[in-house]
Design an enzyme around this catalytic site. Structure first.
Site, PDB file in Angstrom:
ATOM      1  CG  ASN A   9      -1.656   1.252   1.453  1.00 55.60           C
ATOM      2  OD1 ASN A   9      -1.788   2.056   0.523  1.00 55.60           O
ATOM      3  ND2 ASN A   9      -2.164   1.457   2.665  1.00 55.60           N
ATOM      4  CE  LYS A  11       0.314   3.403   4.851  1.00 55.88           C
ATOM      5  NZ  LYS A  11       0.241   3.561   6.274  1.00 55.88           N
ATOM      6  CG  HIS A  95      -5.681   1.672   5.188  1.00 56.58           C
ATOM      7  ND1 HIS A  95      -5.219   2.617   6.069  1.00 56.58           N
ATOM      8  CD2 HIS A  95      -4.668   0.803   4.999  1.00 56.58           C
ATOM      9  CE1 HIS A  95      -3.958   2.336   6.391  1.00 56.58           C
ATOM     10  NE2 HIS A  95      -3.607   1.234   5.752  1.00 56.58           N
ATOM     11  CD  GLU A  97      -2.830   5.361   6.751  1.00 60.59           C
ATOM     12  OE1 GLU A  97      -2.844   5.438   5.518  1.00 60.59           O
ATOM     13  OE2 GLU A  97      -1.876   4.864   7.389  1.00 60.59           O
ATOM     14  CD  GLU A 167      -3.379  -2.715   7.397  1.00 51.45           C
ATOM     15  OE1 GLU A 167      -2.284  -2.935   6.896  1.00 51.45           O
ATOM     16  OE2 GLU A 167      -4.013  -1.669   7.210  1.00 51.45           O
ATOM     17  N   GLY A 173       2.514   2.229  10.662  1.00 51.84           N
ATOM     18  CA  GLY A 173       3.413   3.366  10.476  1.00 51.84           C
ATOM     19  C   GLY A 173       4.102   3.818  11.750  1.00 51.84           C
ATOM     20  CB  SER A 213       5.493  -1.701  11.776  1.00 54.38           C
ATOM     21  OG  SER A 213       5.003  -0.398  12.026  1.00 54.38           O
ATOM     22  N   GLY A 234       2.896  -1.125   4.271  1.00 57.72           N
ATOM     23  CA  GLY A 234       2.907   0.300   3.950  1.00 57.72           C
ATOM     24  C   GLY A 234       4.327   0.764   3.671  1.00 57.72           C
TER      25      GLY A 234
HETATM   26  C1  PEP Z   1      -0.596  -0.011   5.882  1.00 54.97           C
HETATM   27  O1  PEP Z   1      -0.516   0.998   5.250  1.00 54.97           O
HETATM   28  O2  PEP Z   1      -1.571  -0.742   5.674  1.00 54.97           O
HETATM   29  C2  PEP Z   1       0.464  -0.357   6.826  1.00 54.97           C
HETATM   30  C3  PEP Z   1       0.374  -1.469   7.484  1.00 54.97           C
HETATM   31  O3  PEP Z   1       1.510   0.539   6.957  1.00 54.97           O
HETATM   32  P1  PEP Z   1       2.962   0.258   7.630  1.00 54.97           P
HETATM   33  O4  PEP Z   1       3.454  -1.035   7.019  1.00 54.97           O
HETATM   34  O5  PEP Z   1       3.781   1.442   7.241  1.00 54.97           O
HETATM   35  O6  PEP Z   1       2.740   0.131   9.095  1.00 54.97           O
END
Ligand code: PEP
Length: 251
Positions: A9, A11, A95, A97, A167, A173, A213, A234
Site C-alpha cells: 500500500n 498510500k 483502511h 486511515e 491491521e 506506520g 510495520s 505500507g
Molecule cells: C498499511 O498501510 O496498511 C500499513 C500497514 O503501513 P505500515 O506497514 O507502514 O505500518
C-alpha cells in the site's frame, strides 16, 4: 493450502515517474515468483503508468479505495469499473486511515466491498483496533463489530472472494509490530468468526493478511503463523528491495 498474498500500500506517496521507477526496480527482484500473489497499490493517477510496466509480469495492480456507485454525481470519487478499466485487480477497502481521516464507516465498507465484487475486483477489507481499544481489552469486540458491519448481508460466494487484512491501528506506520502471537490470536479469531458465519470450508479458503510495520526483519516470523496468509505493507513497500524480501519471506 492458502496462497500467500503480499500487497504494497503505497498510500499518498510517489509522483508518477517515481512510481514507475519503483515498480521497474521491483519487477526483476520478484521475477519468477508465482507461489505468492504480489500486489502493488499506487495512487489513482499512477495506476495506468504502473500497469504498463507490470501488465506482463507476476505483479498485480491494486487501488487504495473505491466508491460504491458505478458513475454519477459523486465529485472526486472513483468507481470500481473505472479501476477495472485501467487494469486494477485488487482494491483496499476500509483502511484505518480512511476510517480515521475520512470518517469511513462499516456501512460504507460494506457497500464498497459489494461494489468491488460486483465488478470482479478482489477487495482487501481492513479491520483493526486502536491502541486505547486494545488497552481496554476490547480488541475482539472491535474486530467482530467491524466484521459484522463490513460483511453484513454477505453470501458465502461473496465473502470467499475477499481478502481480509488485520491491521492493528497502533502498529501502522509506528514501527511497533504486533508480536506473531498477538497477530495470530486475532487472525485465529477472525477465521473462527468466518467459520461460524459461513462454514468451515469457506473460512479455510479466505486469506487473512497482517498489516502494521511489516519489514524484512519481522516478515518471516509473522508469515509462519498458521492463520497469517500474507501481509499488507505500507512503509516498507516504498523500497523495492525491502518489499521483495517480504515477498520472499512468504515462500
Ligand atoms: C498499511 O498501510 O496498511 C500499513 C500497514 O503501513 P505500515 O506497514 O507502514 O505500518
Amino acid at each position: 493450502m492458502r496462497k500467500k498474498i503480499i500487497a504494497g500500500n503505497w498510500k499518498m506517496n510517489k509522483l508518477r515517474g517515481e512510481a514507475v521507477e519503483l515498480v521497474k526496480e521491483l519487477v526483476p527482484l520478484v521475477e519468477g515468483i508465482d507461489a505468492v500473489d504480489i500486489v502493488v497499490c499506487p495512487v489513482y493517477v499512477s495506476l495506468p503508468a504502473v500497469y504498463e510496466i507490470i501488465k506482463d509480469t507476476n505483479i498485480e495492480l491494486g487501488a487504495q479505495d473505491c466508491f460504491w456507485e458505478d458513475s454519477g454525481a459523486y465529485t472526486g470519487e472513483i468507481s470500481a469499473p473505472m479501476l477495472k478499466d485501467v487494469g486494477v485487480k485488487y482494491v483496499v477497502i476500509g483502511h484505518s486511515e480512511r476510517r480515521q481521516y475520512f470518517c469511513e464507516t462499516d456501512e460504507w465498507v460494506n457497500k464498497k466491498t459489494k461494489a468491488a465484487l460486483k465488478t470482479g475486483l478482489t477487495p482487501i477489507v481492513c479491520v483493526g483496533e486502536r491502541l486505547e481499544e486494545r488497552e481496554a481489552g476490547k480488541t475482539i469486540d472491535v474486530i467482530s463489530g467491524q466484521l459484522e458491519g463490513g460483511f453484513s448481508g454477505f453470501e458465502k460466494a461473496e465473502i470467499e472472494k475477499c481478502v481480509i487484512a488485520y491491521e492493528p491501528v497502533w502498529a501502522i506506520g509506528t514501527g511497533k509490530t504486533a508480536t506473531p502471537e498477538q497477530a495470530q490470536e486475532v487472525h485465529s479469531f477472525i477465521r473462527g468468526w468466518l467459520a461460524e458465519k459461513f462454514g468451515k470450508d469457506v473460512s479455510e479458503k479466505i486469506r487473512i493478511q497482517y498489516g502494521g510495520s511489516v519489514k524484512p526483519a519481522n516478515a518471516k516470523s509473522l508469515l509462519s503463523q498458521p492463520d497469517i496468509d500474507g501481509a499488507l505493507v505500507g512503509g516498507a513497500s516504498l523500497k523495492a528491495q525491502d518489499f521483495a524480501e517480504i515477498v520472499k519471506a512468504g515462500l
